[in-house]
Scaffold this motif. Structure first.
Motif, PDB file in Angstrom:
ATOM      1  N   ARG A  18       0.848  -1.203   0.000  1.00 41.77           N
ATOM      2  CA  ARG A  18       0.000   0.000   0.000  1.00 41.77           C
ATOM      3  C   ARG A  18       0.886   1.257   0.000  1.00 41.77           C
ATOM      4  NH1 ARG A  18      -2.517  -1.360   5.546  1.00 41.77           N
ATOM      5  NH2 ARG A  18      -0.294  -1.688   5.772  1.00 41.77           N
ATOM      6  N   ALA A  19       0.716   2.074  -1.050  1.00 44.34           N
ATOM      7  CA  ALA A  19       1.517   3.292  -1.172  1.00 44.34           C
ATOM      8  C   ALA A  19       0.685   4.487  -0.739  1.00 44.34           C
ATOM      9  CB  ALA A  19       1.939   3.492  -2.626  1.00 44.34           C
ATOM     10  N   LEU A  20       1.175   5.254   0.233  1.00 41.13           N
ATOM     11  CA  LEU A  20       0.531   6.537   0.533  1.00 41.13           C
ATOM     12  C   LEU A  20       1.221   7.572  -0.355  1.00 41.13           C
ATOM     13  CD1 LEU A  20      -1.430   8.267   2.235  1.00 41.13           C
ATOM     14  CD2 LEU A  20       0.450   8.664   3.816  1.00 41.13           C
ATOM     15  N   VAL A  21       0.461   8.165  -1.269  1.00 39.20           N
ATOM     16  CA  VAL A  21       1.046   9.087  -2.243  1.00 39.20           C
ATOM     17  C   VAL A  21       0.494  10.488  -2.000  1.00 39.20           C
ATOM     18  CG1 VAL A  21       1.448   9.546  -4.692  1.00 39.20           C
ATOM     19  CG2 VAL A  21       1.074   7.188  -3.913  1.00 39.20           C
ATOM     20  N   ARG A  22       1.357  11.418  -1.576  1.00 37.37           N
ATOM     21  CA  ARG A  22       0.914  12.804  -1.395  1.00 37.37           C
ATOM     22  C   ARG A  22       0.981  13.489  -2.750  1.00 37.37           C
ATOM     23  NH1 ARG A  22      -1.069  17.630  -0.797  1.00 37.37           N
ATOM     24  NH2 ARG A  22      -1.004  18.619   1.279  1.00 37.37           N
ATOM     25  N   VAL A  23      -0.170  13.981  -3.199  1.00 36.01           N
ATOM     26  CA  VAL A  23      -0.246  14.720  -4.459  1.00 36.01           C
ATOM     27  C   VAL A  23      -0.756  16.114  -4.143  1.00 36.01           C
ATOM     28  CG1 VAL A  23      -0.563  12.782  -6.055  1.00 36.01           C
ATOM     29  CG2 VAL A  23      -2.530  13.653  -4.776  1.00 36.01           C
ATOM     30  N   ASP A  24      -0.599  17.038  -5.083  1.00 36.43           N
ATOM     31  CA  ASP A  24      -1.176  18.365  -4.915  1.00 36.43           C
ATOM     32  C   ASP A  24      -2.315  18.513  -5.913  1.00 36.43           C
ATOM     33  OD1 ASP A  24      -1.894  21.021  -4.855  1.00 36.43           O
ATOM     34  OD2 ASP A  24       0.122  21.721  -4.373  1.00 36.43           O
ATOM     35  N   ALA A  61      -3.359  11.216  -1.133  1.00 35.69           N
ATOM     36  CA  ALA A  61      -3.734  12.239  -0.138  1.00 35.69           C
ATOM     37  C   ALA A  61      -3.416  13.608  -0.713  1.00 35.69           C
ATOM     38  CB  ALA A  61      -2.936  12.024   1.150  1.00 35.69           C
ATOM     39  N   SER A  62      -4.342  14.545  -0.520  1.00 36.61           N
ATOM     40  CA  SER A  62      -4.105  15.917  -0.980  1.00 36.61           C
ATOM     41  C   SER A  62      -4.829  16.904  -0.075  1.00 36.61           C
ATOM     42  CB  SER A  62      -4.631  16.097  -2.413  1.00 36.61           C
ATOM     43  OG  SER A  62      -4.445  17.437  -2.842  1.00 36.61           O
ATOM     44  N   HIS A  63      -4.379  18.154  -0.111  1.00 30.60           N
ATOM     45  CA  HIS A  63      -5.190  19.218   0.477  1.00 30.60           C
ATOM     46  C   HIS A  63      -5.981  19.861  -0.653  1.00 30.60           C
ATOM     47  CE1 HIS A  63      -2.040  21.755  -1.223  1.00 30.60           C
ATOM     48  NE2 HIS A  63      -2.826  22.786  -1.037  1.00 30.60           N
ATOM     49  N   PHE A  64      -6.936  20.679  -0.263  1.00 32.53           N
ATOM     50  CA  PHE A  64      -7.736  21.394  -1.262  1.00 32.53           C
ATOM     51  C   PHE A  64      -8.174  22.700  -0.616  1.00 32.53           C
ATOM     52  CE2 PHE A  64     -11.688  20.955  -4.218  1.00 32.53           C
ATOM     53  CZ  PHE A  64     -11.059  21.723  -5.173  1.00 32.53           C
ATOM     54  N   THR A 151       3.218  21.628  -2.869  1.00 33.36           N
ATOM     55  CA  THR A 151       3.079  21.742  -1.410  1.00 33.36           C
ATOM     56  C   THR A 151       4.374  21.341  -0.704  1.00 33.36           C
ATOM     57  OG1 THR A 151       0.946  20.706  -1.924  1.00 33.36           O
ATOM     58  CG2 THR A 151       1.269  21.412   0.319  1.00 33.36           C
ATOM     59  N   ALA A 152       5.440  21.181  -1.462  1.00 36.25           N
ATOM     60  CA  ALA A 152       6.698  20.698  -0.879  1.00 36.25           C
ATOM     61  C   ALA A 152       7.352  21.724   0.048  1.00 36.25           C
ATOM     62  CB  ALA A 152       7.673  20.308  -1.983  1.00 36.25           C
ATOM     63  N   HIS A 153       6.908  23.001  -0.056  1.00 36.88           N
ATOM     64  CA  HIS A 153       7.483  24.022   0.836  1.00 36.88           C
ATOM     65  C   HIS A 153       6.742  24.076   2.174  1.00 36.88           C
ATOM     66  CE1 HIS A 153       4.124  25.750  -1.206  1.00 36.88           C
ATOM     67  NE2 HIS A 153       4.285  26.982  -0.749  1.00 36.88           N
ATOM     68  N   GLY A 380       4.396  28.991  -4.811  1.00 40.73           N
ATOM     69  CA  GLY A 380       5.259  29.239  -3.648  1.00 40.73           C
ATOM     70  C   GLY A 380       6.446  28.294  -3.593  1.00 40.73           C
ATOM     71  N   ALA A 381       6.213  27.034  -3.940  1.00 41.02           N
ATOM     72  CA  ALA A 381       7.300  26.042  -3.857  1.00 41.02           C
ATOM     73  C   ALA A 381       8.421  26.370  -4.843  1.00 41.02           C
ATOM     74  CB  ALA A 381       6.757  24.644  -4.123  1.00 41.02           C
ATOM     75  N   SER A 382       8.059  26.765  -6.067  1.00 37.73           N
ATOM     76  CA  SER A 382       9.104  27.061  -7.049  1.00 37.73           C
ATOM     77  C   SER A 382       9.874  28.311  -6.642  1.00 37.73           C
ATOM     78  CB  SER A 382       8.521  27.203  -8.459  1.00 37.73           C
ATOM     79  OG  SER A 382       7.712  28.340  -8.552  1.00 37.73           O
ATOM     80  N   LEU A 383       9.142  29.270  -6.091  1.00 32.97           N
ATOM     81  CA  LEU A 383       9.797  30.503  -5.646  1.00 32.97           C
ATOM     82  C   LEU A 383      10.809  30.201  -4.535  1.00 32.97           C
ATOM     83  CD1 LEU A 383       9.333  33.358  -6.663  1.00 32.97           C
ATOM     84  CD2 LEU A 383       7.774  33.739  -4.770  1.00 32.97           C
ATOM     85  N   GLU A 384      10.372  29.378  -3.575  1.00 36.69           N
ATOM     86  CA  GLU A 384      11.281  29.047  -2.461  1.00 36.69           C
ATOM     87  C   GLU A 384      12.485  28.260  -2.947  1.00 36.69           C
ATOM     88  OE1 GLU A 384       9.775  27.805   1.288  1.00 36.69           O
ATOM     89  OE2 GLU A 384       8.105  29.216   1.238  1.00 36.69           O
TER      90      GLU A 384
END
Ligand SMILES: Nc1ncnc2c1ncn2[C@@H]1O[C@H](COP(=O)(O)OP(=O)(O)OP(=O)(O)O)[C@@H](O)[C@H]1O
Ligand SMILES: O=C(O)[C@H](O)COP(=O)(O)O
Length: 400
Positions: A18-24, A61-64, A151-153, A380-384
């Motif tokens: 079972r893979a928990l995959v965080r996506v945006d 898993a994602s936020h929204f 969401t990596a930042h 935001g992530a690319s900027l950081e």
């Protein structure tokens, strides 16, 4: 990239796991709740498909949005529907991201099936990076994949906390590609390297401008922030956007550019409006002639020529932030001209990288997205990343 990636996991390693995959999957919706841009969903497909083909059970898993507690408008139901269409297979959706219902549905998953958890931000513990919540998320999985570059930042439970409970923790294909383009552009670029920075305020781009001044050969500045630079030079800016407390900073950035031999280019002319509205009266003037009562909402045609000439011999270009208020057609010409210029120089081998957010929307608006070398899915992530900051969601992954 020095991080372990999903590509390094074989079918023998992960089949039946079972893979928990965080996506945006934080995608824009219209008033009726329809997805208006599914780029971020499509960008996650290579990782999801790789995992399903290798026989893993995929738990996404994602936020929204930014909900405060459960918010019916911010359920991931439309995303599950779109993802099912794109994958050509049913995506099982849960009403929660942790707990009994999730555990029961995960227990029924067959190899190669995909399940989407409900918005993880319905729990305040997500953004607090609460270890107990992270452990509950991890409880349903055997290993972890982070493919949520956008969401990596954020050091949240589903991007950072879960890595303490799952092994291996690896990067997905999207994260790998984003890092490959954005990192090599600043660390090891083909030169000359130009950066084009726009957007509304200099205050939100100080970090990136300072870092880029260390790295690039040419720095082109547009958008609302130019008026802070002009005012610092003693020019009249009418009622244009100005950050009075950043005048000294603007002066010091110009001085730093000079010191480092970086060619810092500001627009030579601007398109003015008599008020901030799509149908405002407009006029184009040189920057020395901005009258009182008018505000600059776009760069002018002469500036476009100057910028085009500066970009002509570049080998790498990074663009972040629009040149003007491109949401209003009357003030979109400068931004659109830059998008066309990048598409042109891209044809001769220049690497063109669009750093997320509004500049991506602008490139898409003119239909040139497929002509850029890389379009980041992270604002935001690319900027950081361009600022040289460590992204917690990446740092937490296993070393290769
Ligand atoms: N001259 C101007 N006056 C006022 N606002 C401007 C001007 N030029 C550009 N803007 C506004 O700047 C906004 C984009 O600024 P921002 O700094 O958020 O850019 P971005 O980094 O591309 O976007 P994001 O924050 O989504 O990543 C746009 O909404 C645009 O209308
Ligand atoms: O849209 C974004 O930039 C990402 O999904 C991150 O969202 P956030 O700024 O609400 O953390």
């Amino acid at each position: 990239m020095s991080k372990k990636t999903v590509a390094s996991l074989s079918a023998a390693d992960i089949s039946g796991k079972r893979a928990l995959v965080r996506v945006d999957f934080n995608v824009p919706l219209d008033d009726q709740g329809n997805i208006t841009d599914d780029t971020r969903i499509r960008a996650a497909l290579p990782t999801i498909q790789d995992l399903t083909q290798k026989g893993a059970k995929v738990i996404l898993a994602s936020h929204f949005g930014r909900p405060k507690g459960v918010d019916e408008k911010l359920r991931l139901t439309p995303v599950a529907k779109r993802l099912s269409e794109l994958l050509g297979q049913e995506v099982i959706k849960t009403d929660d991201s942790i707990g009994d219902e999730v555990a029961a549905k995960v227990a029924t998953l067959q190899n190669g099936q995909v399940l989407l958890l409900e918005n993880v931000r319905f729990y305040k513990e997500e953004e607090k990076n609460d270890p107990e919540f992270a452990q509950k998320l991890a409880a349903n999985a055997d290993f972890y994949v982070n493919d949520a570059f956008g969401t990596a930042h954020r050091a949240h439970a589903s991007t950072e906390g879960v890595t303490k409970f799952l092994s291996p923790s690896v990067a997905g294909y999207l994260v790998e590609k984003e890092l490959q383009y954005l990192q090599s552009a600043i660390e090891n670029p083909q030169r000359p390297l130009a950066a084009i920075i726009g957007g509304s305020k200099v205050s939100s781009k100080i970090g990136v401008i300072e870092t880029l001044l260390e790295k690039c050969d040419k720095l082109i500045i547009g958008g609302g922030m130019i008026f802070t630079f002009y005012k610092a030079r003693g020019l009249n800016v009418g009622k244009s956007l100005v950050e009075e407390d950043k005048l000294e900073l603007a002066k010091s950035l110009e001085a730093k550019a000079k010191e480092r031999g970086v060619s810092l280019l500001l627009p030579t002319d601007v398109v003015l409006a008599d008020n901030f509205a799509p149908d405002a009266n407009s006029q184009t003037v040189s920057i020395e002639n901005i009258p009182d009562g008018w505000m600059g909402l776009d760069i002018g045609p002469d500036s476009v020529k100057v910028f085009q000439a500066a970009l002509a011999d570049t080998k790498t270009v990074i663009w972040n932030g629009p040149m003007g208020v491109f949401e209003f057609d009357k003030f979109a010409a400068g931004t659109e001209a830059i998008a066309h210029t990048l598409a042109e120089i891209g044809k001769t081998g220049t690497t063109t990288i669009i750093g997320g957010g509004d500049s991506v929307a602008a490139v898409e608006k003119v239909g040139l997205a497929d002509q850029m070398s890389h379009i980041s899915t992270g604002g935001g992530a690319s900027l950081e990343l361009l600022e040289g900051k460590v992204l917690p969601g990446i740092a937490a992954l296993d070393e290769a």
